[in-house]
Design an enzyme around this catalytic site. Structure first.
Site, PDB file in Angstrom:
ATOM      1  N   GLU A 267      -7.822 -18.301 -16.291  1.00  0.00           N
ATOM      2  CA  GLU A 267      -8.192 -19.642 -15.815  1.00  0.00           C
ATOM      3  C   GLU A 267      -8.316 -20.616 -16.989  1.00  0.00           C
ATOM      4  O   GLU A 267      -8.007 -21.799 -16.847  1.00  0.00           O
ATOM      5  CB  GLU A 267      -9.492 -19.601 -15.001  1.00  0.00           C
ATOM      6  CG  GLU A 267      -9.436 -18.713 -13.745  1.00  0.00           C
ATOM      7  CD  GLU A 267      -8.290 -19.028 -12.773  1.00  0.00           C
ATOM      8  OE1 GLU A 267      -7.882 -20.210 -12.684  1.00  0.00           O
ATOM      9  OE2 GLU A 267      -7.792 -18.089 -12.110  1.00  0.00           O
ATOM     10  N   GLU A 296       1.213 -21.628 -13.986  1.00  0.00           N
ATOM     11  CA  GLU A 296       1.003 -20.191 -14.148  1.00  0.00           C
ATOM     12  C   GLU A 296       1.539 -19.715 -15.504  1.00  0.00           C
ATOM     13  O   GLU A 296       1.048 -18.731 -16.059  1.00  0.00           O
ATOM     14  CB  GLU A 296       1.654 -19.439 -12.980  1.00  0.00           C
ATOM     15  CG  GLU A 296       1.228 -17.997 -12.816  1.00  0.00           C
ATOM     16  CD  GLU A 296      -0.220 -17.780 -12.352  1.00  0.00           C
ATOM     17  OE1 GLU A 296      -0.912 -18.768 -12.039  1.00  0.00           O
ATOM     18  OE2 GLU A 296      -0.652 -16.619 -12.323  1.00  0.00           O
TER      19      GLU A 296
HETATM   20 MG    MG Z   1      -3.238 -18.594 -11.768  1.00  0.00          MG
END
Ligand code: MG
Length: 498
Positions: A267, A296
């Site tokens: 995160e 991502e």
């Molecule tokens: Mg993620």
């Protein structure tokens, strides 16, 4: 000032109201997952859906639409201005094409589906969820028809999460990835260079100590606490309220500490992206990451390329040992192996760097068939199991280990999964590029110094926000397109050459 052009400034002034509603909505969403008392949910969802309706109306207000369209015909726009107009045109286009009744029906269906998915999973009974999934597939097909597509209905849905992504792109990505991945996986399984099980997976930790360790990790990585937060939620996430207010969450299951630590580092990667956007973009439509795939790539970069690397694990080991006393019985090499255990897991969220993408391939293949109508929800569980066996050599023993494991479909997110693979593959390409651009970068990592790496990410990716569409941004940052072979060689080098 982000633009000197009168028309752009006019657009941005009007947009600021939409942006304010968005900010309020994000903050409400964050609060709902973290601190809201459970019974607050009814009032919160009324307020949330009304804010969404209001936003929808403002986006489609004729004077606003007219301004954006006028601006899009101008030839003299610079990259920033073009980015602003592109993002707004996309939002207007989507809002115009999908009728409000359809959005309402979709939202009603997914609210119910989520509840029945939870029940179905808890009771391991697919039949409870099946009718809702059928409805979601049907409604998603309709969404695709409303949005329009050239070749495959899934193209329209992929584009919602990753601008410009098509089934041709994903087919080509996976057909290039699968053979290499299979080769590496088979070799690892044959040679077992990493242990199949690790005792640390069962070891319990003290939650308070783990919290301190996570904060220490964020300190070491350079998390700016005056612009960012860390809280706890059932499903970890990152939310950018603004460029200077970014919040991440993590969770504490009480055992298998790498899940909490690497989850936090994951995160952190998402957060760093949002925090690194050019400050001039505050309150504009291009503040914030451009797509889920690129996002991502940032989280996977920090989680895998840094967090699971030998120099990081070795250098960070003394901190881990200070907070988690049981690590006194383990060497840094033990912890490194624990972070990099490869095994054919049935569960995507527990999958390692090697097997993870097999899970995505499976879901993508099934989504494509569901949307085109060549697979029914009745046949779905069996096809899931067959495909799992083909790819990983393991077969789910029940629905919860198979078709019911992910939350995504119950939320109506069809077309979302490929962004996980895009991010994972890109993260390896980014590291390769950073190693070319920054001399002795490994030494930075082994001294826990991340300034040069962060500067590279900010200069080449973060600062642009959503200014360039994802494929263009990747080409600009890396000088090449997405390339699955880079990921395969990364795995080969890491897992097979020791
Ligand atoms: Mg993620």
């Amino acid at each position: 000032m982000v633009s000197r052009k009168k028309i752009i400034r006019e657009i941005l002034e009007k947009y600021r109201v939409i942006w304010s509603l968005r900010l309020a909505g994000s903050l409400m969403g964050w609060d709902q997952e973290t601190y809201m008392p459970p019974k607050g949910v009814t009032e919160r969802s009324i307020a949330g859906s009304n804010l969404a309706v209001l936003r929808h109306q403002l986006i489609l207000k004729p004077d606003f639409v007219e301004l954006v369209e006028k601006a899009s015909r101008k030839r003299s726009l610079n990259d920033v201005e073009r980015g602003i107009v592109r993002v707004l045109k996309r939002a207007i286009d989507q809002a115009r094409k999908i009728p409000p009744e359809h959005i309402a029906e979709f939202s009603k269906t997914t609210t119910l589906a989520l509840e029945y998915w939870k029940k179905a999973k808890a009771e391991d009974n697919y039949d409870i969820f099946k009718p809702y999934l059928a409805k979601i597939v049907e409604l998603s097909r309709k969404t695709a028809e409303y949005l329009g597509y050239k070749k495959h209905p899934l193209d329209a849905l992929l584009d919602l999460y990753e601008e410009g992504l098509t089934t041709d792109d994903v087919d080509s990505m996976f057909s290039r990835l699968e053979p290499g991945l299979k080769r590496v996986y088979d070799k690892i399984m044959a040679e077992h260079p990493v242990p199949e099980k690790h005792p640390l997976e069962q070891t319990k930790y003290n939650v308070e100590s783990m919290k301190k360790l996570n904060r220490k990790a964020l300190d070491v990585l350079g998390y700016p606490w005056d612009r960012a937060r860390l809280d706890v939620s059932a499903h970890p996430f990152t939310i950018g309220i603004g460029i200077n207010d970014v919040r991440i969450t993590t969770r504490y299951e009480g055992f298998d500490f790498k899940r909490s630590l690497l989850g936090t580092i994951h995160e952190f990667g998402h957060a760093l992206y949002e925090l690194g956007v050019d400050q001039r973009f505050i309150a504009t439509p291009i503040a914030g990451g451009v797509s889920l795939g690129v996002h991502e790539s940032q989280s996977r970069f920090w989680e895998n390329q840094i967090g699971r690397s030998k120099p990081f694990v070795t250098a960070f080991y003394p901190h881990m040992k200070r907070y988690l006393v049981f690590l006194r019985n383990y060497t840094p090499e033990d912890v490194y192996l624990y972070f990099n255990t490869v095994r054919p897991s049935l569960i995507r969220t527990e999958a390692d760097e090697v097997t993870y993408n097999f899970h995505i391939m499976l879901r993508y293949k099934l989504e494509k068939m569901l949307i085109e109508g060549s697979l029914s929800v009745d046949e779905l569980p069996e096809v899931w199991n067959q495909e799992m066996e083909r790819l990983l050599g393991v077969r789910p023993r029940n629905y919860s280990e198979g078709v019911l494991q992910d939350i995504h479909w119950s939320m109506g997110s069809i077309g979302y999964f490929p962004t996980y693979s895009i991010g994972t593959l890109l993260s390896a390409q980014i590291m390769r590029r950073i190693k070319q651009d920054i001399p002795n970068v490994e030494e930075d990592i082994s001294r826990l110094r991340f300034r040069r790496i962060q500067r590279w990410l900010r200069e080449n990716i973060h600062r642009y926000g959503s200014m360039y569409p994802p494929k263009e941004l990747v080409r600009k940052a890396l000088g090449t397109d997405l390339d699955p072979e880079v990921y395969v060689s990364y795995l080969e080098e890491k897992y097979l050459s020791r």
